[in-house]
Design an enzyme around this catalytic site. Structure first.
Site, PDB file in Angstrom:
ATOM      1  N   ARG A 122      44.128  -0.128  77.970  1.00  0.00           N
ATOM      2  CA  ARG A 122      43.159   0.937  78.038  1.00  0.00           C
ATOM      3  C   ARG A 122      43.609   1.156  79.193  1.00  0.00           C
ATOM      4  O   ARG A 122      42.325   0.734  79.879  1.00  0.00           O
ATOM      5  CB  ARG A 122      42.533   0.526  76.605  1.00  0.00           C
ATOM      6  N   GLU A 128      48.745  28.945  60.792  1.00  0.00           N
ATOM      7  CA  GLU A 128      49.955  28.474  59.949  1.00  0.00           C
ATOM      8  C   GLU A 128      48.785  27.425  58.904  1.00  0.00           C
ATOM      9  O   GLU A 128      47.759  26.910  58.628  1.00  0.00           O
ATOM     10  CB  GLU A 128      50.785  27.200  60.355  1.00  0.00           C
ATOM     11  N   LYS A 178      54.410  19.106  69.545  1.00  0.00           N
ATOM     12  CA  LYS A 178      54.891  18.481  68.236  1.00  0.00           C
ATOM     13  C   LYS A 178      53.860  17.137  68.216  1.00  0.00           C
ATOM     14  O   LYS A 178      54.534  15.982  68.617  1.00  0.00           O
ATOM     15  CB  LYS A 178      55.844  18.162  67.355  1.00  0.00           C
ATOM     16  N   TYR A 237      56.654  13.539  67.727  1.00  0.00           N
ATOM     17  CA  TYR A 237      57.168  13.338  66.471  1.00  0.00           C
ATOM     18  C   TYR A 237      57.851  14.682  66.521  1.00  0.00           C
ATOM     19  O   TYR A 237      58.110  15.444  66.850  1.00  0.00           O
ATOM     20  CB  TYR A 237      56.202  12.611  66.209  1.00  0.00           C
ATOM     21  N   ARG A 276      63.282  20.959  70.226  1.00  0.00           N
ATOM     22  CA  ARG A 276      61.818  21.049  70.475  1.00  0.00           C
ATOM     23  C   ARG A 276      61.320  19.524  70.781  1.00  0.00           C
ATOM     24  O   ARG A 276      60.623  19.551  71.550  1.00  0.00           O
ATOM     25  CB  ARG A 276      61.756  20.696  68.788  1.00  0.00           C
TER      26      ARG A 276
HETATM   27  N1  PDD Z   1      55.276  19.163  59.851  1.00  0.00           N
HETATM   28  N2  PDD Z   1      53.662  23.576  61.308  1.00  0.00           N
HETATM   29  C1  PDD Z   1      53.179  22.288  61.745  1.00  0.00           C
HETATM   30  C2  PDD Z   1      51.682  22.065  61.793  1.00  0.00           C
HETATM   31  C3  PDD Z   1      54.040  20.935  61.352  1.00  0.00           C
HETATM   32  O1  PDD Z   1      53.685  20.312  61.410  1.00  0.00           O
HETATM   33  C4  PDD Z   1      54.920  21.897  60.943  1.00  0.00           C
HETATM   34  C5  PDD Z   1      56.331  20.855  60.272  1.00  0.00           C
HETATM   35  C6  PDD Z   1      55.420  22.935  60.561  1.00  0.00           C
HETATM   36  C7  PDD Z   1      56.672  23.301  60.475  1.00  0.00           C
HETATM   37  O2  PDD Z   1      57.624  22.952  60.812  1.00  0.00           O
HETATM   38  P1  PDD Z   1      59.521  22.061  60.213  1.00  0.00           P
HETATM   39  O3  PDD Z   1      59.961  23.355  60.069  1.00  0.00           O
HETATM   40  O4  PDD Z   1      60.125  22.033  61.925  1.00  0.00           O
HETATM   41  O5  PDD Z   1      59.016  21.271  59.981  1.00  0.00           O
HETATM   42  C8  PDD Z   1      54.634  24.140  60.912  1.00  0.00           C
HETATM   43  C9  PDD Z   1      56.057  18.389  59.344  1.00  0.00           C
HETATM   44  C10 PDD Z   1      57.050  18.202  59.021  1.00  0.00           C
HETATM   45  C11 PDD Z   1      55.026  17.060  59.517  1.00  0.00           C
HETATM   46  O6  PDD Z   1      54.348  16.722  60.221  1.00  0.00           O
HETATM   47  O7  PDD Z   1      55.435  16.257  58.545  1.00  0.00           O
END
Ligand code: PDD
Length: 287
Positions: A101, A183, A151, A33, A52
């Site tokens: 599945r 993070e 992601k 996503y 990304r």
């Molecule tokens: N989350 N680290 C994690 C684990 C994240 O899920 C996100 C973003 C970031 C920051 O990435 P970016 O600057 O590209 O948004 C770092 C999004 C916003 C979410 O899950 O809603």
């Protein structure tokens, strides 16, 4: 107002937006996503999010179902159809619906990816009152899988982390691996000492934040020192300031870590300045 949602090329009212129970996104979290923020009805850092997305898909051997232009047009159409001035566009691509599945990946020749997109209207995203008081965070062991640079929609542990933070009366959680902060649950983490900004270096351990890349570029341009290396919770608690970055929070000051107040307990000047610069520059370059 009912939203207009994008499902596999169609724009439909949200009540009619449907995906199969056999979709691998639902059964296996086999999906990636992106979240792209919107200011003044325009997209922030779209190019970074598109790049990304392509990388996440490639790492999982998934085909990219939309061309760059189709992706951009779909984002813009949704923002327009839903009259979003400030908010987000959420995009999810799954490996699709093989009709049953099965752990094995389906043949990409016969099983097309599922693409879903929707908007979230968030008036006050830029002028967020939380940025004036800052966040309090707790720390938790990082129990996620080892490819956090992809992601994926595997967000159960981050959700559990946010629930643990809420129960503790905090705003979010920072995750810790081998004594070092990785993070936040949905954001990248930073500390500040003097004019030096420290944030974990890029690897499989963290998501390569699009906001992170922009903020570090602006920080260097504003003559701050940037050190990309891991830091401990002790070092963070002794820092002058801390903050997080993401597409949904931009730059959010952090004023407390595990109950330890940083400096005077108020958002620091570096985080406040970087937030201002990020929002100003993002508005300027939005498309
Ligand atoms: N989350 N680290 C994690 C684990 C994240 O899920 C996100 C973003 C970031 C920051 O990435 P970016 O600057 O590209 O948004 C770092 C999004 C916003 C979410 O899950 O809603």
């Amino acid at each position: 107002m009912s939203r207009i949602v994008y499902v596999n090329g169609d724009y439909v009212p949200e009540a009619e937006a449907k995906v199969s129970v056999f979709d691998r996104g639902f059964l296996m979290a086999d999906a990636v996503y992106e979240v792209t923020s919107v200011l003044d009805g325009r997209l922030i850092d779209f190019e970074g999010h598109a790049a990304r997305l392509a990388r996440s898909l490639a790492e999982l051997d998934m085909t990219n179902p939309l061309s760059h232009q189709e992706l951009l047009e779909a984002h813009r159409a949704l923002v327009r159809k839903n009259c979003v001035t400030e908010g987000m566009v959420y995009l999810q691509v799954t490996r699709g619906n093989p009709g049953d599945r099965d752990f094995l990946f389906p043949d990409p020749g016969t099983c097309r990816p599922t693409v879903v997109m929707f908007t979230q209207s968030k008036p006050g995203l830029a002028d967020n009152p939380a940025a004036r008081t800052g966040w309090r965070v707790i720390t938790l062991p990082d129990l996620r899988w080892a490819r956090r640079d992809i992601k994926t929609v595997q967000l159960l542990y981050p959700s559990m982390g946010k629930m643990a933070a809420k129960r503790a009366g905090a705003d979010d959680a920072w995750m810790v691996q081998d004594g070092l902060v990785t993070e936040g649950t949905s954001n990248n983490a930073y500390i500040v000492k003097g004019r030096t900004i420290v944030t974990r270096d890029l690897s499989h351990d963290i998501l390569h934040g699009i906001t992170r890349a922009a903020v570090l570029r602006f920080a260097r341009e504003a003559q701050y020192e940037v050190e990309e290396r891991p830091f401990t919770v002790d070092e963070a608690q002794a820092a002058d300031e801390a903050f997080v970055t993401s597409a949904s929070t931009f730059v959010m000051p952090v004023v407390e870590i595990d109950g330890v107040r940083l400096a005077d307990g108020r958002p620091g000047p570096v985080a406040r300045r970087l937030r201002e610069i990020y929002i100003e520059e993002s508005r300027r370059s939005a498309i």
